[in-house]
Design an enzyme around this catalytic site. Structure first.
Site, PDB file in Angstrom:
ATOM      1  N   GLY A  93      44.321  43.561  46.418  1.00  0.00           N
ATOM      2  CA  GLY A  93      45.476  44.003  47.178  1.00  0.00           C
ATOM      3  C   GLY A  93      45.581  45.502  47.320  1.00  0.00           C
TER       4      GLY A  93
ATOM      5  N   THR B 221      52.283  50.168  35.423  1.00  0.00           N
ATOM      6  CA  THR B 221      52.085  48.832  35.990  1.00  0.00           C
ATOM      7  C   THR B 221      50.684  48.303  35.671  1.00  0.00           C
ATOM      8  OG1 THR B 221      51.471  49.819  38.121  1.00  0.00           O
ATOM      9  CG2 THR B 221      53.771  49.173  37.827  1.00  0.00           C
TER      10      THR B 221
ATOM     11  N   THR C 169      53.705  42.405  40.699  1.00  0.00           N
ATOM     12  CA  THR C 169      52.695  43.271  40.095  1.00  0.00           C
ATOM     13  C   THR C 169      52.983  44.752  40.297  1.00  0.00           C
ATOM     14  OG1 THR C 169      51.410  43.101  42.129  1.00  0.00           O
ATOM     15  CG2 THR C 169      50.900  41.536  40.392  1.00  0.00           C
TER      16      THR C 169
ATOM     17  N   GLU D 185      43.049  40.665  37.341  1.00  0.00           N
ATOM     18  CA  GLU D 185      42.379  39.481  36.800  1.00  0.00           C
ATOM     19  C   GLU D 185      41.444  39.757  35.638  1.00  0.00           C
ATOM     20  OE1 GLU D 185      41.659  36.505  40.325  1.00  0.00           O
ATOM     21  OE2 GLU D 185      41.787  38.523  41.136  1.00  0.00           O
TER      22      GLU D 185
ATOM     23  N   ARG E 277      39.724  54.321  39.093  1.00  0.00           N
ATOM     24  CA  ARG E 277      40.874  55.178  38.841  1.00  0.00           C
ATOM     25  C   ARG E 277      42.125  54.324  38.635  1.00  0.00           C
ATOM     26  NH1 ARG E 277      43.457  59.448  43.228  1.00  0.00           N
ATOM     27  NH2 ARG E 277      44.860  60.559  41.796  1.00  0.00           N
ATOM     28  N   ILE E 278      42.827  54.557  37.563  1.00  0.00           N
ATOM     29  CA  ILE E 278      44.070  53.834  37.295  1.00  0.00           C
ATOM     30  C   ILE E 278      45.190  54.566  38.026  1.00  0.00           C
ATOM     31  CG2 ILE E 278      45.664  53.057  35.530  1.00  0.00           C
ATOM     32  CD1 ILE E 278      42.942  51.604  35.599  1.00  0.00           C
ATOM     33  N   LEU E 279      45.778  53.896  39.010  1.00  0.00           N
ATOM     34  CA  LEU E 279      46.713  54.554  39.916  1.00  0.00           C
ATOM     35  C   LEU E 279      48.122  54.669  39.340  1.00  0.00           C
ATOM     36  CD1 LEU E 279      45.568  52.900  43.269  1.00  0.00           C
ATOM     37  CD2 LEU E 279      44.695  54.953  42.142  1.00  0.00           C
TER      38      LEU E 279
ATOM     39  N   LYS F 254      39.623  50.085  41.356  1.00  0.00           N
ATOM     40  CA  LYS F 254      39.107  48.724  41.290  1.00  0.00           C
ATOM     41  C   LYS F 254      40.276  47.800  40.959  1.00  0.00           C
ATOM     42  CE  LYS F 254      34.503  50.086  39.605  1.00  0.00           C
ATOM     43  NZ  LYS F 254      33.510  49.960  38.507  1.00  0.00           N
TER      44      LYS F 254
END
Length: 701
Positions: free
Chosen positions: A506, A593, A465, A664, A587-589, A660
């Site tokens: 994770g 990915t 991932t 999934e 927030r999209i880090l 977050k």
């Protein structure tokens, strides 16, 4: 003039490519079965062919006579195991056979081919008993458990849902069925085990979502101090939940290594996976929605029946999402489970939310049709002010914005008239998605080295991932350095404890510990004077206290899925022409990915809707779809151009990164959106997945 060096550009939020990508594409990355230890042997398990009963005898003479065969372990002579709270791991300990596919012997040989031949030559005799392996809603053994997966109460009720439903001017009462589904990661379950008898230590290379959990389990089973067990899961080729707990293969590998005194590798054949590593249990749903004529819900009831094994109780929490989604003054959610002679079900990507939201979002579409209200608008009208079940305020909830944004990008209004193109019927559908925010205690250690670089360690697991990459980005920003000055070590039980890679938790769990260790290291270095010593400077961090604090907020990610499908009236084939998802997931880090994760989930949801299912053979108590020839995962030709977007969501009630989980939620609403689009195209509703040609042609007849 200020001559201090400019601060590096922030790493978080940048589309960084995977740091281990080159190792994978060049073959340098090693997986569990690829550790070629000296004098290595191989093992191959023997599955039971009885659906229930006892082993009465195991004839190993023919197997042991084959060239290269070292041993055959049976329930009568295998090493004895210590205690475990997971009875699926107590393999070869007694002659009982709880389901077909349960391991009843293990062949060990010089080569994989010899081990396989030896396993085939083992003759097992049974005292078979009558078995029951088929789930149906009226099964007399069904009961309501205390809890379902995730620790949620099995039954929750607010108000009188039955009375409110009966009094509602508009009602839908629908039954839906989701078949058994299987994870089927690219890398099968595999392990390489090595006992160092002189040192009294055990080293295991395992394909696992959490090497720390495997370590503690093996230590208990083989009665070793935990510090004498090392488990390495450096690279893992996918999991989707089925590697979230230790599985029988790793226990068998350790058994064989102890018995032979040699390193032993076991890689399960794919045909075994359906029976021994978990599956998504079949779920039967009854959803009742009562509403006023303006679409306002007055009653929502979601009742689920599922199966579990007789070995261990596992209950898919498929009614739990209904406790989150819509404002209904009367709310009933409940689960019933039937113990059968079947393999033990377990986690599969978004357990609970995935099948539960398929049923709920299909029912919402049926209600929209009954009311003559646009399905997007119906969901907007039932947006709650707080979480319906708990009453807690949401830390952030932008479902309406996801629906509006998705409708605009999809040009939803312009596609709401079904159309025909020769034999093809074309329509569109929508569904909402949700997934809870989880975080687990983890620890990390940050090191400043004298050459100006940094080493960050935590026992995280990268399932493919991009965990290594995003953890390095978190560390770089916390350390205020460029990404190329940070090295991350993960996937080894000797590292600081990290939580299992599951529940889309994770990054939040490991990243929190990494952030804390790195910020503490920056503060320590700021107080120091002089150069970094040769041994470096290290700071640990442990988030146990922070992660265990109970939040007063309901914390969830949300999303909206839009689909356009075509149904062929001649062949019965359903194809997805377009799939779009919009998500609110903090927030999209790492956009690169993250997009991969969202797309992967949506592809998996497409498979759930159209191709993936297992059938339980009642005569043999066996899943018939036990390989990739009979269990159809989507191929390239099945997948359209998938569009993924997200909102710039800021939620200060999460973790230091504001993130977050995203692994999934992509699967959660996809199947319902496709099913709803099929109904829009054809005017027919198929309430059992998948939408295979036989069902489609029967519906169109």
């Amino acid at each position: 003039m200020d001559s201090s060096p400019a601060a590096p550009a922030p790493s978080l939020g940048s589309p960084v490519t995977r740091l281990e990508g080159r190792e994978k594409v060049t073959g340098k990355a090693r997986y569990a079965a690829e550790y070629a230890l000296p004098d290595r042997a191989y093992a191959w398990p023997v599955p039971a062919t009885a659906a229930r009963g006892r082993v009465t005898a195991v004839d190993t003479v023919g197997a042991l006579a084959l060239p290269g065969v070292l041993a055959v372990l049976t329930p009568y002579d295998a090493p004895r195991l210590g205690p475990s709270d997971d009875p699926t791991l107590r393999v070869l300990q007694d002659p009982e056979v709880p389901h077909r596919g349960w391991y009843v012997a293990l062949a060990v040989a010089e080569t994989p081919e010899a081990a396989r031949a030896a396993a085939a030559a083992v003759r097992v005799h049974y005292d078979a008993e009558p078995h029951d392996s088929v789930l149906h809603s009226g099964h007399p053994a069904a009961y309501t458990p205390e809890q379902v997966n995730g620790g949620y109460p099995a039954h929750r009720e607010k108000g009188d849902a039955a009375a409110a439903f009966a009094a509602a001017p508009v009602r839908v009462d629908c039954a839906y069925a989701v078949p058994p589904l299987h994870n089927h990661p690219m890398e099968p379950h595999a392990a390489t085990a090595h006992w160092d008898t002189d040192a009294g230590t055990l080293t295991v290379y395992d394909s696992s979502q959490g090497s720390g959990f495997v370590r503690s389990t093996l230590a208990a089973l083989f009665e070793l101090p935990a510090d004498r067990v090392t488990v390495v899961s450096e690279h893992v080729g996918g999991a989707f939940g089925c590697k979230g707990t230790p599985r029988p293969h790793v226990v068998l590998a350790v058994m064989a290594a102890r018995h032979t005194g040699r390193p032993v590798t076991i890689a399960l054949p794919r045909r075994h996976l359906a029976a021994v590593v978990g599956h998504r249990a079949p779920t039967l749903h009854r959803v009742r929605l009562g509403a006023r004529t303006d679409g306002t819900l007055t009653a929502l009831a979601h009742e689920v029946t599922t199966h579990t094994s007789r070995v261990r109780e596992f209950v898919e929490q498929a009614a739990v999402p209904a406790r989150v989604m819509y404002a209904a003054p009367a709310l009933l959610t409940t689960h019933r489970v039937v113990p059968l002679d079947v393999p033990t079900p377990s986690w599969m990507r978004a357990p609970g939310e995935c099948p539960g939201m398929y049923a709920l979002e299909s029912a919402m579409d049926e209600l929209a049709c009954a009311l003559g209200i646009d399905p997007v608008e119906l969901r907007v009208r039932n947006e709650p002010d707080a979480e319906p079940d708990s009453g807690h305020p949401f830390s952030s909830r932008h479902l309406v914005e996801c629906l509006r944004e998705g409708a605009a990008r999809f040009d939803w209004a312009a596609h709401r008239t079904p159309r025909r193109d020769g034999p093809l019927l074309i329509g569109t559908g929508v569904a909402a998605a949700t997934y809870p925010v989880y975080v687990a205690p983890s620890s990390a250690r940050a090191h400043a080295l004298p050459d100006g670089t940094y080493l960050v360690q935590t026992n995280a697991t990268d399932l493919g991932t991009g965990a290594r990459t995003v953890l390095a980005q978190i560390a770089a920003d916390a350390l205020r350095v460029a990404l190329d000055r940070v090295t991350v070590e993960i996937g080894h039980s000797a590292l600081p404890q990290g939580s299992v890679a599951g529940g889309s938790a994770g990054t939040a769990s490991w990243g929190w510990a990494v952030h804390d260790a790195c910020t503490s290291l920056v503060a320590l270095l700021a107080r120091r004077s002089g150069p970094i010593p040769e041994a470096g400077v290290s700071v640990p961090a442990d988030t146990t206290a922070s992660a265990k604090q109970k939040s007063p907020y309901a914390r969830h990610a949300f999303g909206a899925h839009f689909a356009e499908v075509q149904a062929d009236t001649v062949t019965g084939e359903v194809r997805v022409r377009r799939l779009l998802g919009v998500f609110a997931a903090g927030r999209i880090l790492n956009p690169l990915t993250a997009r991969s994760q969202f797309v992967g989930g949506m592809v998996m949801g497409l498979g759930m809707a159209l191709t993936e299912h297992s059938t339980m053979d009642p005569a043999f108590g066996d899943f018939t779809g036990n390989d990739l020839a009979s269990y159809h995962v989507p191929a390239h030709a099945d997948v359209p151009d998938i569009e993924v977007h997200w909102l710039d969501e800021h939620d200060k009630h999460l973790n230091p990164m504001g993130s977050k989980g995203i692994g999934e939620i992509g699967i959660v609403g996809t199947a319902a959106a496709i099913g709803n689009a099929f109904h829009h195209a054809t005017g027919r509703r198929i309430r059992e997945l998948p939408l295979t040609p036989d069902r489609v042609l029967a519906a169109l007849d």
